[in-house]
Design an enzyme around this catalytic site. Structure first.
Site, PDB file in Angstrom:
ATOM      1  N   HIS A  92       1.767   4.602  -2.785  1.00  0.00           N
ATOM      2  CA  HIS A  92       1.909   6.041  -2.592  1.00  0.00           C
ATOM      3  C   HIS A  92       3.278   6.520  -3.064  1.00  0.00           C
ATOM      4  CE1 HIS A  92      -1.834   6.275  -0.568  1.00  0.00           C
ATOM      5  NE2 HIS A  92      -1.448   5.754   0.585  1.00  0.00           N
ATOM      6  N   HIS A 103       0.837  -1.202   0.000  1.00  0.00           N
ATOM      7  CA  HIS A 103       0.000   0.000   0.000  1.00  0.00           C
ATOM      8  C   HIS A 103       0.871   1.252   0.000  1.00  0.00           C
ATOM      9  CE1 HIS A 103      -3.651   2.381   1.257  1.00  0.00           C
ATOM     10  NE2 HIS A 103      -2.683   3.181   1.693  1.00  0.00           N
ATOM     11  N   GLU A 104       1.847   1.291   0.909  1.00  0.00           N
ATOM     12  CA  GLU A 104       2.707   2.475   1.015  1.00  0.00           C
ATOM     13  C   GLU A 104       3.555   2.689  -0.244  1.00  0.00           C
ATOM     14  OE1 GLU A 104       2.430   4.767   3.174  1.00  0.00           O
ATOM     15  OE2 GLU A 104       0.996   3.661   4.385  1.00  0.00           O
ATOM     16  N   HIS A 134      -5.520   7.374  -2.960  1.00  0.00           N
ATOM     17  CA  HIS A 134      -6.439   6.361  -2.475  1.00  0.00           C
ATOM     18  C   HIS A 134      -7.551   6.057  -3.464  1.00  0.00           C
ATOM     19  CE1 HIS A 134      -5.067   7.114   1.877  1.00  0.00           C
ATOM     20  NE2 HIS A 134      -4.488   6.037   1.375  1.00  0.00           N
TER      21      HIS A 134
END
Length: 466
Positions: A220, A216-217, A226
């Site tokens: 980014h 997930h990170e 998101h």
């Protein structure tokens, strides 16, 4: 102000709510204010307070939050809204399906380096390396991006595990809340990713699953915002899903490919090399090892797999099982971990019986070999000592698998410490308590605890050629 945005993955304490309560308590109201201010409102917005003066601002922001999560849009606190606020989440809002940061920041190169400067004691260093590499591989599998781990200097993406203050003006807040944060792509700190060491990092459903949070990170760190798709990896709230064979969900795949494009390799036919002759008395093995109670013998582009339950010994192209590997100089198996390591030149790979693990190849210098060692001739793990023996030329090394370091006093002479096997080793493996050392076509069955030769064989005998 820097263009890069700090992204916070927050885990709030899960508290049960009394369903059907007609009104929210002052504590619920306060927590809602803090949630909207810290994890949902625009950074440019003024502070949100539940007061008569700016109730309208609060309700407007709350409606956005309710709309984002598919709740009933009322602008009023209710049990469903409070429950969502208390779930694990990461706090950037106002996106629809996959999203990119403002201006669509991205890396303008194909190979992106990363470095892990501080590790968590919750997992072994090798487990962290493999999991971080696996998280990056989710993206390299679907884009032209390539990720390379480095071990010194400044990488594009710097990674660390640390609690509380850790040098970026965004301190972590202890266990159970903020899990990690990352910067969007850019110079200097751009892409840097930090994990809260106060969390319990795991590779399972217990604690906090490192693969899911890291993936997930890194989304980014590569430019993804998101998503409102609850099945997406980039959905704001953290939840565990089975990571066995995990791949990027469609929404995330479309998002990352919108930034970096798609890699769609076309299959190419390759000429088949001439297979070696197994029943040749002069057969020399390149490498040998034991994987899941099956013996693997490597020669040129092929390997033979010997199983006591099978009558035939199949001969298979190495690259058909491990596509990135064409030949093997040395190999050894760690039975307790279910991992084997293959060596070719100054590279090595972690593998299972059916695939190459993510994050490979790596450099053999990580084992502590000096730059003068250009290849490994043979390797074998001795279960009783938990040491792996590496053979190079007429010398050998002893590597402590528990400490991850070479034992002091090495290299030593093969001829001196292993009397009777010769002065070099082409292949080595363990089987039923014996070590087997091949030198050319000749092989020595060796009792390691006594440093004595049990008998002398020929390599081809293992392939049922008597």
């Amino acid at each position: 102000m820097k263009d890069t945005a700090v992204l916070v993955l927050a885990l709030t304490a899960c508290l049960s709510l009394c369903s059907g309560a007609p009104a929210m308590s002052k504590d619920d109201q306060k927590k809602a204010e803090e949630y909207l201010k810290e994890f949902y409102s625009d950074s440019s917005a003024s502070s949100i307070h539940m007061s008569q003066v700016n109730m309208q601002d609060f309700e407007t922001t709350l409606k956005k939050m309710q709309e984002f999560f598919g709740l009933q849009v009322t602008g009023k606190l209710d049990t469903d809204t409070i429950e969502v606020m208390k779930k694990p989440r990461c706090g950037v809002s106002d996106v629809s399906n996959y999203g990119h940061f403002y201006g669509k920041p991205r890396w303008h190169k194909q190979t992106i380096t990363y470095r892990i400067t501080e590790y968590t004691p919750d997992l072994s260093q090798r487990e962290v390396d493999d999991t971080i590499a696996q998280a990056f591989k989710l993206y390299s599998d679907v884009t032209p991006l390539d990720f390379k781990q480095i071990y010194s200097g400044t990488a594009d993406i710097m990674i660390l595990f640390k609690a509380r203050n850790h040098g970026d003006f965004h301190p972590f807040d202890g266990p159970g809340k903020v899990l990690a944060h990352a910067m969007s792509p850019g110079a200097n700190e751009g892409g840097d990713t930090h994990f809260d060491e106060d969390e319990k990092w795991t590779l399972s459903s217990a604690g906090i699953n490192l693969l899911l949070v890291a993936a997930h990170e890194f989304g980014h760190a590569l430019g993804l915002d998101h998503s409102q798709d609850s099945s997406a990896l980039m959905y704001p709230t953290y939840k565990y899903v089975n990571t066995q064979g995990y791949q990027l969900p469609l929404d995330d795949k479309q998002g990352i490919q919108a930034l970096y494009g798609c890699t769609c390799p076309q299959p190419t036919s390759q000429p088949q090399p001439n297979p070696p002759e197994p029943c040749n008395r002069d057969l020399v093995f390149d490498a040998a090892t034991n994987i899941k109670n099956e013996l693997y013998f490597f020669k040129n582009d092929y390997y033979w797999k010997k199983n006591s339950l099978m009558k035939d010994i199949p001969q298979t192209l190495i690259r058909s099982t491990w596509p990135s590997i064409t030949s093997v100089d040395a190999a050894y198996n760690l039975k307790g971990k279910g991992i084997s390591y293959f060596f070719k030149g100054q590279d090595y790979w972690g593998v299972t019986a059916t695939s190459v693990l993510p994050g490979y190849p790596k450099q053999i210098s990580q084992f502590g070999f000096p730059a003068s060692v250009m290849k490994i001739d043979a390797a074998v793990h001795v279960e009783s000592t938990r040491r792996t023996l590496f053979f190079t030329g007429d010398k050998f090394w002893s590597f402590d698998e528990l400490s991850g370091e070479m034992d002091a006093g090495f290299p030593k002479s093969i001829k001196t410490d292993f009397p009777g096997i010769g002065s070099k080793v082409d292949a080595a493996f363990e089987n039923y308590g014996f070590l087997y050392f091949s030198d050319g076509a000749r092989q020595t069955e060796y009792k390691y605890s006594y440093r004595s030769v049990n008998r002398v064989l020929l390599n081809y005998g293992w392939l049922d050629c008597y």
